[in-house]
Design an enzyme around this catalytic site. Sequence first.
Site, PDB file in Angstrom:
ATOM      1  N   SER A   6       0.822  -1.210   0.000  1.00 33.81           N
ATOM      2  CA  SER A   6       0.000   0.000   0.000  1.00 33.81           C
ATOM      3  C   SER A   6       0.856   1.261   0.000  1.00 33.81           C
ATOM      4  O   SER A   6       1.924   1.298   0.599  1.00 33.81           O
ATOM      5  CB  SER A   6      -0.938   0.027   1.200  1.00 33.81           C
ATOM      6  OG  SER A   6      -1.692   1.233   1.166  1.00 33.81           O
TER       7      SER A   6
ATOM      8  N   LYS B 260      -4.568  -6.727   3.297  1.00 36.42           N
ATOM      9  CA  LYS B 260      -4.548  -5.594   2.356  1.00 36.42           C
ATOM     10  C   LYS B 260      -5.968  -5.291   1.853  1.00 36.42           C
ATOM     11  O   LYS B 260      -6.344  -4.132   1.673  1.00 36.42           O
ATOM     12  CB  LYS B 260      -3.610  -5.911   1.177  1.00 36.42           C
ATOM     13  CG  LYS B 260      -3.627  -4.868   0.045  1.00 36.42           C
ATOM     14  CD  LYS B 260      -3.176  -3.494   0.518  1.00 36.42           C
ATOM     15  CE  LYS B 260      -2.891  -2.466  -0.555  1.00 36.42           C
ATOM     16  NZ  LYS B 260      -3.746  -2.293  -1.655  1.00 36.42           N
TER      17      LYS B 260
ATOM     18  N   HIS C  78      -7.672  -3.419   4.560  1.00 39.83           N
ATOM     19  CA  HIS C  78      -7.083  -2.066   4.540  1.00 39.83           C
ATOM     20  C   HIS C  78      -7.822  -1.219   3.497  1.00 39.83           C
ATOM     21  O   HIS C  78      -8.218  -0.084   3.755  1.00 39.83           O
ATOM     22  CB  HIS C  78      -5.583  -2.160   4.212  1.00 39.83           C
ATOM     23  CG  HIS C  78      -4.956  -0.883   3.737  1.00 39.83           C
ATOM     24  ND1 HIS C  78      -5.204  -0.359   2.478  1.00 39.83           N
ATOM     25  CD2 HIS C  78      -4.102  -0.020   4.334  1.00 39.83           C
ATOM     26  CE1 HIS C  78      -4.536   0.776   2.334  1.00 39.83           C
ATOM     27  NE2 HIS C  78      -3.856   0.999   3.437  1.00 39.83           N
ATOM     28  N   ASN C  79      -8.036  -1.787   2.311  1.00 39.68           N
ATOM     29  CA  ASN C  79      -8.717  -1.038   1.250  1.00 39.68           C
ATOM     30  C   ASN C  79     -10.179  -0.776   1.590  1.00 39.68           C
ATOM     31  O   ASN C  79     -10.712   0.277   1.236  1.00 39.68           O
ATOM     32  CB  ASN C  79      -8.613  -1.792  -0.081  1.00 39.68           C
ATOM     33  CG  ASN C  79      -7.215  -1.717  -0.671  1.00 39.68           C
ATOM     34  OD1 ASN C  79      -6.244  -1.441   0.025  1.00 39.68           O
ATOM     35  ND2 ASN C  79      -7.099  -1.957  -1.962  1.00 39.68           N
TER      36      ASN C  79
ATOM     37  N   GLU D 159     -10.195   2.053   3.857  1.00 42.82           N
ATOM     38  CA  GLU D 159      -9.893   3.224   3.015  1.00 42.82           C
ATOM     39  C   GLU D 159     -11.176   3.738   2.335  1.00 42.82           C
ATOM     40  O   GLU D 159     -11.426   4.943   2.291  1.00 42.82           O
ATOM     41  CB  GLU D 159      -8.860   2.789   1.972  1.00 42.82           C
ATOM     42  CG  GLU D 159      -8.331   3.830   1.035  1.00 42.82           C
ATOM     43  CD  GLU D 159      -7.408   3.180  -0.003  1.00 42.82           C
ATOM     44  OE1 GLU D 159      -7.687   3.344  -1.202  1.00 42.82           O
ATOM     45  OE2 GLU D 159      -6.424   2.503   0.372  1.00 42.82           O
TER      46      GLU D 159
END
Length: 495
Positions: free
Chosen positions: A135, A189, A192-193, A196
């Site tokens: 990232s 990940k 995480h997105n 986001e």
Amino acid sequence: MEASIVLSRIGLAGLAVMGQNLALNIAEKGFPISVYNRTASKVDETIHRAHNEGQFPLSGHYTPRDFVLSIQRPRSVIILVKAGAPVDQTIAALSEHMEAGDCIIDGGNEWYQNTERRIHEVNEKGILYLGMGVSGGEEGARHGPSLMPGGSFEAYNNIKDILQKVAAQVEDGPCVTYIGEGGSGNFVKMVHNGIEYGDMQLISEAYDVLKNVGGLSNTELAEIFTEWNKGELESFLIEITSDIFRVKDDHGEGELVDKILDKTGMKGTGKWTVQQAAELSVAAPTIAASLDCRYLSGLKEERESAAEVLKEAGLKEEVGSVKSGIDKKRLIDDVRQALYASKICSYAQGMNLLRAKSNEKGWNLNLGELARIWKGGCIIRAVFLDRIKKAYQRNPNLASLVVDPEFAGEMVQRQAAWRRVVGLAISAGISTPGMCASLAYFDTYRRARLPANLVQAQRDLFGAHTYERIDRPGSFHTEWTKLARKSSAGVGAFN
């Protein structure tokens, strides 16, 4: 023995901008690297950049065989190509020339189960495998990303020294850690997105309220976000938002942000996050709301015609009447608090999803360590991640961030402002689905008793699904309709 001196320490295949930047980052840290791309011009471009940006130890190769054989054993090869079939094709081309003990590291945004499948496939040749979330975008790849490698621990140890140098550096270490087995790196990940998505949605709602209810100009918004970035909200996304409001339009008057079409694109990681939450029965309403908003934003023409139809049907804009009595200073402060409280709920949802998956898969994820490696390099990097890290250090079994004593205190302090903002937005007809979802999540989670008792009664009435009682153990079924008729007949007779 002479020949081994010129061998590279690591290889990287796939030289789009992310691949080039990561390769240059590795070379700049002093690790000799071999690069390869199917299109030769990309190899030339990377060699040219390595030369121009500082005579870095980087060598270009034009066939899979030459590329693989230029790397010292046990070989480690990072691939950065489009997720899906291109990854399988690249693995096939490279693994043909690789040996047992060598390792492939996929740095793309891959669906975690594809990584788990590939781990087994290459394992048959004795090749090790890592699925590594990266990232920070192009800038992060070049100067220090947040790295989330999962899969073979042996493979991680082979390149640990490289990853620790290449990753973003924060005061408590490099932004990389061994995530866990299997596809855990990709899964982390993905979440995480998802977080986001939630962050970006909440910021856009804060903007909407300040602009349309508060009547703030882009210049004022730039100043507010700059100010917010000095406090509890300090983060990459708040910082870039303040920059966006400052950029003038080249093709006309005013700022560029006002000329951008309001249709949001997406690549799929947000959707995967919401699907996984549903699979695991984890509530993630803020992340789901942000995804729904991206879908609705795509219906630009429908929204324009709906605005016309409802106007003709007599719908009046309420913004004007709400605007008139607004105390700007108070509104700005309220929105700041509402944004912060909503963010805590969004991160709580993401962390709970990670824990649920970790329990299902036996990954043994360390949530505090994940918060730590997100403190630098990545898109959601923020000062308050340090406090999330500390919350999980205080209590690794924390049920939710909302009940960590520190965060709980902050939620309580901010809830009045939060409710004012959501209430104001609703009365003005400004949609704030992310803030509303976060507030509803908070209000549902903190209530010891919910109206789910009625839903259970309904389920038992039409489907004999049974229910439990609060005053005695066991499962119960009631003939609701029969008893209701009897009691209403009784009432009739009594009257």
